[in-house]
Design an enzyme around this catalytic site. Structure first.
Site, PDB file in Angstrom:
ATOM      1  N   HIS A  50       0.831  -1.201   0.000  1.00 17.34           N
ATOM      2  CA  HIS A  50       0.000   0.000   0.000  1.00 17.34           C
ATOM      3  C   HIS A  50       0.866   1.252   0.000  1.00 17.34           C
ATOM      4  CE1 HIS A  50      -3.354  -2.544   0.414  1.00 17.34           C
ATOM      5  NE2 HIS A  50      -4.127  -1.783   1.176  1.00 17.34           N
ATOM      6  N   HIS A 102       1.168  -2.493   9.384  1.00 16.25           N
ATOM      7  CA  HIS A 102       2.588  -2.735   9.177  1.00 16.25           C
ATOM      8  C   HIS A 102       3.435  -2.086  10.274  1.00 16.25           C
ATOM      9  CE1 HIS A 102       2.313  -4.658   5.206  1.00 16.25           C
ATOM     10  NE2 HIS A 102       1.325  -3.806   4.940  1.00 16.25           N
TER      11      HIS A 102
END
Length: 262
Positions: A155, A214
């Protein structure tokens, strides 16, 4: 049409400005670092956007390059042909989308391989009990296991690259002058507004990734790869004669070179 005109006017005063192209990369890096620190030191409570099933993630981010490609294709075609009248130059400029597709494909493939070769299959999300019989992520998940490897943020990579690419291509709007009663004006205005909203979605979801998903190193590598893809093309290669070239603008090469030197 009046509402579209107002949106287009706002976009000309924001995303189309040279200052935005100059400072957006730094803003993305700063927001990634700030969001990551916030996630580690003082995590935000769960929200709609912390759920991976939110509408923007499922229907936009998951196919971010497809959205970017499909809107830039007619936008580049119409604006570049309107300004140059040369089909050959338009085809040359459209090759930027092929380059972008290659960057997207290679980037995601590299990330997947890194996660594969650094990962192992576990019995639980707590990384307990290695299941050595499963040597791939797909096989691990298929058997109910949990794969853990170095998962570079796709992303962060793709949203960075897409947002910066759109902003670069929208710079051409400074040069476009069309008759408001002509169909071309309506088409370019509509595409410009759609690309503007798409850019805001990419930046917003980039921020959501920074604060919810993340770890710092995974997002840092993802963002840096996105910046590398953008700068390697628009900041270096596209300044050369043997390249897809930059969007047609008055003295575009000199202005572009100056902006990167500052």
């Amino acid at each position: 049409m009046e509402h579209l005109e107002r949106c287009a006017w706002v976009l000309r005063g924001t995303l189309v400005r040279a200052a935005v192209r100059r400072y957006l990369p730094w803003a993305l890096v700063a927001s990634m670092l700030a969001g990551s620190l916030l996630k580690e030191l003082s995590p935000l409570p769960e929200s709609y956007f912390s759920n991976k099933r939110n509408v923007l993630n499922v229907y936009f981010v998951k196919v971010a390059w497809a959205w970017t490609f499909c809107l830039l294709l007619p936008f580049i075609t119409l604006t570049n042909y309107h300004l140059t009248g040369k089909a050959g130059l338009v085809l040359r400029r459209l090759s930027t989308l092929l380059v972008g597709t290659a960057i997207w494909y290679v980037g995601t493939a590299v990330f997947a391989n890194i996660e594969h070769y650094t990962g192992s299959c576990y019995q639980s999300p707590a990384l307990e009990g290695v299941r050595k019989e499963h040597q791939s992520k797909r096989q691990c998940h298929g058997e109910g296991g949990f794969w853990h490897g170095f998962d570079i943020s796709g992303h962060s990579f793709l949203l960075t690259f897409c947002a910066l690419m759109i902003v670069e291509e929208m710079a051409v709007l400074h040069e476009v002058r069309t008759d408001r009663s002509h169909w071309l004006h309506a088409a370019i205005t509509t595409l410009g507004v759609a690309l503007g909203f798409l850019t805001f979605i990419w930046v917003w979801m980039f921020l959501c990734t920074a604060v919810y998903f993340h770890n710092l190193s995974q997002k840092m590598f993802g963002t840096l790869f996105g910046l590398l893809g953008w700068y390697g093309t628009y900041g270096c290669w596209y300044l050369k004669s043997f390249s897809p070239g930059l969007p047609p603008q008055s003295s575009s090469l000199n202005l572009k070179q100056d902006s990167y030197k500052k």
